[in-house]
Design an enzyme around this catalytic site. Structure first.
Site, PDB file in Angstrom:
ATOM      1  N   ASP A   1       0.869  -1.196   0.000  1.00 44.57           N
ATOM      2  CA  ASP A   1       0.000   0.000   0.000  1.00 44.57           C
ATOM      3  C   ASP A   1       0.898   1.236   0.000  1.00 44.57           C
ATOM      4  OD1 ASP A   1      -2.446   1.530   0.180  1.00 44.57           O
ATOM      5  OD2 ASP A   1      -1.935   1.936   2.259  1.00 44.57           O
TER       6      ASP A   1
ATOM      7  N   CYS B   1      -4.463  -1.462  -1.949  1.00 43.23           N
ATOM      8  CA  CYS B   1      -4.595  -0.033  -2.207  1.00 43.23           C
ATOM      9  C   CYS B   1      -5.550   0.129  -3.390  1.00 43.23           C
ATOM     10  CB  CYS B   1      -3.208   0.524  -2.538  1.00 43.23           C
ATOM     11  SG  CYS B   1      -3.184   2.249  -3.019  1.00 43.23           S
ATOM     12  N   ASN B   2      -6.694   0.729  -3.122  1.00 45.42           N
ATOM     13  CA  ASN B   2      -7.664   0.927  -4.205  1.00 45.42           C
ATOM     14  C   ASN B   2      -7.099   1.833  -5.286  1.00 45.42           C
ATOM     15  OD1 ASN B   2     -10.563  -0.136  -3.230  1.00 45.42           O
ATOM     16  ND2 ASN B   2      -9.405   0.597  -1.480  1.00 45.42           N
ATOM     17  N   THR B   3      -6.342   2.819  -4.865  1.00 42.83           N
ATOM     18  CA  THR B   3      -5.798   3.791  -5.817  1.00 42.83           C
ATOM     19  C   THR B   3      -4.823   3.103  -6.773  1.00 42.83           C
ATOM     20  OG1 THR B   3      -5.980   5.409  -4.042  1.00 42.83           O
ATOM     21  CG2 THR B   3      -4.692   6.063  -5.971  1.00 42.83           C
TER      22      THR B   3
ATOM     23  N   CYS C   1     -11.096   3.232   0.073  1.00 40.18           N
ATOM     24  CA  CYS C   1      -9.676   3.463   0.358  1.00 40.18           C
ATOM     25  C   CYS C   1      -9.337   2.676   1.612  1.00 40.18           C
ATOM     26  CB  CYS C   1      -9.413   4.949   0.585  1.00 40.18           C
ATOM     27  SG  CYS C   1      -7.776   5.316   1.261  1.00 40.18           S
ATOM     28  N   THR C   2      -8.260   1.925   1.560  1.00 38.58           N
ATOM     29  CA  THR C   2      -7.963   1.023   2.677  1.00 38.58           C
ATOM     30  C   THR C   2      -7.572   1.780   3.952  1.00 38.58           C
ATOM     31  OG1 THR C   2      -5.722   0.749   1.769  1.00 38.58           O
ATOM     32  CG2 THR C   2      -7.364  -0.925   1.207  1.00 38.58           C
ATOM     33  N   HIS C   3      -7.085   3.006   3.800  1.00 39.70           N
ATOM     34  CA  HIS C   3      -6.780   3.794   4.998  1.00 39.70           C
ATOM     35  C   HIS C   3      -8.033   4.012   5.859  1.00 39.70           C
ATOM     36  CE1 HIS C   3      -2.956   4.823   3.111  1.00 39.70           C
ATOM     37  NE2 HIS C   3      -2.606   5.543   4.156  1.00 39.70           N
TER      38      HIS C   3
END
Ligand code: DGL
Length: 274
Positions: free
Chosen positions: A16, A79-81, A181-183
């Protein structure tokens, strides 16, 4: 290009931009207690969400090259981005399977009618997300691009900068929230309380996908099957200590901030100030 995965205790790389992928790593550890994980957080360059896509692609490729040298059996873009920007391209370049994140649009559409998707600007504007949403015409989706939340969460963990979620969350009525978003998943419970709505994220789906991939070898012990679903991982519970007693998981932290990531994995986050 896929090659056959072999047995339990194989190496899996999880990547990520920073701490966010730890929410996915935790789900993977829970699902696959015998695997050895490498966690690569590119904390120096986080957040990715407003960077030019070519730059994000370059950073992710560097990480995949590290995983290549470590001879991982599979990598997870937690990480989606990064998934939206370059997963497809990188899959053609590396000899190991690269799993991406898929925002939990499908599970949300099954039970909700008015869903808010929270994501970074790059994910929010991605074709991938909009194509996914288009598959569920009976559900209304609104996508909110949050330019600063992932960075604020990153700073919360790295330099303990105070974080007030309500400064970042748009006030939009909805009956379900998808964390794109994984955050954000560190604050899953708080986000649910803010919107008074159920929250969906892709961590468990990705862990299940990884388990399935590894199970192709039929040698993964204790990984469960989809017929016998594993309990949902709750990122707000500090489970690591308890887990250490029952798991053989080994996690090796790579990148520039291994300590930050290690502490964030262990953190029991409970935010009340919104
Ligand atoms: N956690 C990542 C995601 O899922 C990246 C967020 C960022 O670096 O902006 O999108």
């Amino acid at each position: 290009m896929f090659f056959r995965l072999q047995k339990a205790g194989e190496r899996v790389g999880v990547f990520d931009s920073g701490v966010g992928g730890l929410t996915v790593l935790a789900a993977c550890m829970h699902r696959l207690p015998s695997q050895k994980f490498f966690y690569y957080g590119d904390n120096t360059h986080a957040p990715y969400g407003s960077r030019p896509p070519e730059e994000v692609e370059r950073y992710v490729r560097e990480a995949m090259n590290v995983f290549l040298r470590l001879r991982v059996s599979a990598a997870v873009l937690a990480c989606n981005t990064a998934t939206a920007v370059c997963a497809e391209k990188l899959r053609k370049e590396f000899p190991f399977p690269i799993l991406g994140m898929e925002p939990a649009v499908a599970p949300a559409a099954r039970v909700c009618r008015n869903v808010l998707v929270l994501a970074t600007p790059l994910t929010a504007s991605s074709r991938r997300l909009h194509d996914l949403i288009a598959r569920f015409p009976d559900c209304r989706f609104r996508v909110a691009a949050l330019p600063d939340l992932a960075g604020a969460i990153e700073r919360y963990f790295s330099v303990r900068e105070p974080l007030t979620l309500s400064d970042h969350l748009p006030e939009i009525a909805c009956d379900g929230v998808v964390l794109g978003c994984t955050h954000y998943a560190f604050f899953r419970r708080e986000i649910g309380m803010f919107y008074h709505a159920p929250v969906f994220d892709g961590a468990q789906g990705t862990a299940n996908h990884l388990a399935k991939l590894l199970e192709t070898s039929k040698n993964c012990s204790n990984s469960g099957t989809d017929d016998h679903p594993q309990p949902q991982y709750n990122p707000n519970k500090c489970f690591i200590k308890k887990y250490k007693k029952t798991t053989k998981n080994e996690v090796i932290f790579l990148g520039t901030s291994p300590k930050v990531n290690k502490q964030a994995l262990m953190a029991n986050i409970c935010f009340k100030n919104f």
